[in-house]
Scaffold this motif. Sequence first.
Motif, mmCIF file in Angstrom:
data_model
loop_
_atom_site.group_PDB
_atom_site.id
_atom_site.type_symbol
_atom_site.label_atom_id
_atom_site.label_comp_id
_atom_site.label_asym_id
_atom_site.label_seq_id
_atom_site.Cartn_x
_atom_site.Cartn_y
_atom_site.Cartn_z
ATOM 1 N N VAL A 194 -11.497 -9.809 -3.555
ATOM 2 C CA VAL A 194 -10.167 -10.397 -3.683
ATOM 3 C C VAL A 194 -10.204 -11.453 -4.785
ATOM 4 C CG1 VAL A 194 -9.596 -10.005 -1.257
ATOM 5 C CG2 VAL A 194 -10.591 -12.193 -1.965
ATOM 6 N N LEU A 195 -9.024 -11.952 -5.124
ATOM 7 C CA LEU A 195 -8.914 -13.098 -6.021
ATOM 8 C C LEU A 195 -8.598 -14.324 -5.180
ATOM 9 C CD1 LEU A 195 -6.791 -11.577 -8.952
ATOM 10 C CD2 LEU A 195 -9.259 -11.999 -8.913
ATOM 11 N N LEU A 196 -9.405 -15.350 -5.350
ATOM 12 C CA LEU A 196 -9.197 -16.607 -4.637
ATOM 13 C C LEU A 196 -8.408 -17.545 -5.536
ATOM 14 C CD1 LEU A 196 -9.849 -18.570 -2.272
ATOM 15 C CD2 LEU A 196 -11.943 -19.169 -3.508
ATOM 16 N N GLY A 197 -7.192 -17.904 -5.108
ATOM 17 C CA GLY A 197 -6.330 -18.784 -5.899
ATOM 18 C C GLY A 197 -6.456 -20.222 -5.454
ATOM 19 N N LEU A 198 -6.808 -21.097 -6.397
ATOM 20 C CA LEU A 198 -6.938 -22.530 -6.114
ATOM 21 C C LEU A 198 -6.357 -23.332 -7.272
ATOM 22 C CD1 LEU A 198 -10.580 -22.614 -4.716
ATOM 23 C CD2 LEU A 198 -8.574 -23.464 -3.480
ATOM 24 N N ALA B 85 -7.992 -25.303 2.348
ATOM 25 C CA ALA B 85 -6.765 -25.253 3.149
ATOM 26 C C ALA B 85 -5.534 -25.037 2.273
ATOM 27 C CB ALA B 85 -6.602 -26.539 3.948
ATOM 28 N N ALA B 86 -5.726 -25.106 0.949
ATOM 29 C CA ALA B 86 -4.617 -24.873 0.017
ATOM 30 C C ALA B 86 -4.793 -23.566 -0.750
ATOM 31 C CB ALA B 86 -4.513 -26.036 -0.961
ATOM 32 N N ALA B 87 -5.740 -22.735 -0.333
ATOM 33 C CA ALA B 87 -6.071 -21.523 -1.094
ATOM 34 C C ALA B 87 -5.101 -20.376 -0.794
ATOM 35 C CB ALA B 87 -7.495 -21.094 -0.778
ATOM 36 N N VAL B 88 -5.075 -19.416 -1.712
ATOM 37 C CA VAL B 88 -4.304 -18.182 -1.564
ATOM 38 C C VAL B 88 -5.228 -17.027 -1.921
ATOM 39 C CG1 VAL B 88 -2.214 -16.919 -2.234
ATOM 40 C CG2 VAL B 88 -2.238 -19.415 -2.347
ATOM 41 N N LEU B 89 -5.136 -15.923 -1.170
ATOM 42 C CA LEU B 89 -5.904 -14.723 -1.489
ATOM 43 C C LEU B 89 -4.963 -13.677 -2.084
ATOM 44 C CD1 LEU B 89 -8.214 -14.330 1.661
ATOM 45 C CD2 LEU B 89 -8.681 -15.536 -0.487
ATOM 46 N N SER C 46 -3.031 -4.865 -6.851
ATOM 47 C CA SER C 46 -1.562 -5.035 -6.841
ATOM 48 C C SER C 46 -1.136 -6.376 -7.397
ATOM 49 C CB SER C 46 -1.030 -4.880 -5.421
ATOM 50 O OG SER C 46 -1.428 -5.982 -4.605
ATOM 51 N N GLN C 47 -2.066 -7.350 -7.441
ATOM 52 C CA GLN C 47 -1.785 -8.723 -7.889
ATOM 53 C C GLN C 47 -0.871 -9.490 -6.930
ATOM 54 O OE1 GLN C 47 -3.222 -9.793 -11.235
ATOM 55 N NE2 GLN C 47 -4.372 -8.056 -10.435
ATOM 56 N N GLN C 48 -0.650 -8.936 -5.738
ATOM 57 C CA GLN C 48 0.215 -9.578 -4.745
ATOM 58 C C GLN C 48 -0.597 -10.478 -3.825
ATOM 59 O OE1 GLN C 48 3.728 -9.101 -4.774
ATOM 60 N NE2 GLN C 48 3.096 -8.144 -6.704
ATOM 61 N N ALA C 49 0.025 -11.552 -3.335
ATOM 62 C CA ALA C 49 -0.625 -12.428 -2.362
ATOM 63 C C ALA C 49 -0.778 -11.678 -1.041
ATOM 64 C CB ALA C 49 0.204 -13.685 -2.154
ATOM 65 N N ILE C 50 -1.950 -11.778 -0.425
ATOM 66 C CA ILE C 50 -2.195 -11.088 0.829
ATOM 67 C C ILE C 50 -2.479 -12.056 1.973
ATOM 68 C CG2 ILE C 50 -2.923 -8.880 -0.132
ATOM 69 C CD1 ILE C 50 -5.772 -9.821 -0.080
ATOM 70 N N ALA C 51 -2.751 -13.317 1.676
ATOM 71 C CA ALA C 51 -2.979 -14.300 2.734
ATOM 72 C C ALA C 51 -2.861 -15.702 2.175
ATOM 73 C CB ALA C 51 -4.353 -14.106 3.384
ATOM 74 N N PHE C 52 -2.266 -16.590 3.000
ATOM 75 C CA PHE C 52 -2.161 -18.013 2.664
ATOM 76 C C PHE C 52 -2.925 -18.820 3.695
ATOM 77 C CE2 PHE C 52 1.029 -17.602 -0.597
ATOM 78 C CZ PHE C 52 1.755 -16.462 -0.234
ATOM 79 N N ALA C 53 -3.602 -19.845 3.228
ATOM 80 C CA ALA C 53 -4.346 -20.690 4.158
ATOM 81 C C ALA C 53 -3.434 -21.588 4.968
ATOM 82 C CB ALA C 53 -5.380 -21.538 3.398
#
Length: 380
Positions: free
Chosen positions: A294-298, A363-367, A372-379
């Motif tokens: 996955v891509l970890l967004g921070l 706790a502020a991360a997004v997966l 698809s480049q879509q968000a699949i989970a929010f912390a």
Amino acid sequence: MASLGIHNIRKTFGKNIEVLKGINLDIADGEFLILVGGSGCGKSTLLNMIAGLETVTEGDIVMDGKRVNDLPPKDRDIAMVFQSYALYPSMSVRDNIAFGLSLRKVPQVEQNATIARVAKLLQIEALLDRKPAQLSGGQRQRVAMGRALAREPKIFLFDEPLSNLDAKLRVEMRSEIKLLHKRLGITTVYVTHDQIEAMTLGDKIAVMKDGVVQQFGTPDEIYNRPVNTFVASFMGSPPMNLIPVTLAVNDGVLCAELSVGRAVDESTTQVARLPLLGFNLSDLATIPEAGTSVLLGLRPEHMTDAGRMQGRGSRLTVPVDLAESTGADTLLFTTLGGARCVCRLHPGAALGGEDVELAVDVAAAVLFDPESQQAIAFAR
């Protein structure tokens, strides 16, 4: 004031050049909407359709419950401020402000009262007898706003009004526009490519790309819960870091495994494990299985000095590729998961060639799904 509805709006030029692809937005009475996106995304075209300067191929534009697709601009009760100011060079500031009032044959006494009120509001009383050529860029923008204000419209439309101003003046005018809206409460649609303007001005933001609204929400929603990698990377300065990681489970805790190394020396790369404490393993509907890439967004501010987190967050030691001081912060550039990342540290942080321990606020991360480049989970 008026509410504004944009329902399934499509715009096609020629036979097959579709520049707007089913736009749906609802703006409440008195709200400040920002249309933001890169060049060619369709934001100015949409604004021109609201104003009546462009025809609607399909869909409805509704103001206060009334469909206005077929109404000419003069009957829509809107006022528009352009990027180029569009002032009449041969007229004084006074006559520029009064131009729309004169066309509507408003009595001179009322015109004078309106000019005085608007000039006081915008602090341009001393400029009323000057011509546009005798004004600075910021003063011209105030006059253009004054001409719009004099009409007392139900809806304001701004088309990149600050693009021609220098950086300092843009900040000042941005504040003035926000204060003006707060004082008057007029429904406003504002087009910009500048995400700082979008974040600071808007009650609601519509992020656009290729004629499609990627996300519509409050500035907080757009910034902290981006629905895809485009929104994540477009909104924010510096943008959100998107780090390729592999999910793993260690002692019942979801972790992200990622490579850590210097951009100039791949031989130094090591694998680190970052606990993702903000995610709930039992949430199987959104959390991918272990072993998934996955891509970890921070955000940069969520990767900072260990001391600034006061014991919070996961720890991660990273090498320093580059450090830049902005005065208010120090930006640390490093390489994680093979991707360039930016971390926001305290001002004056002394960074040499040594590794630095960071506190990562997971706790502020997004997966994000890398395909698809879509968000699949929010912390959170």
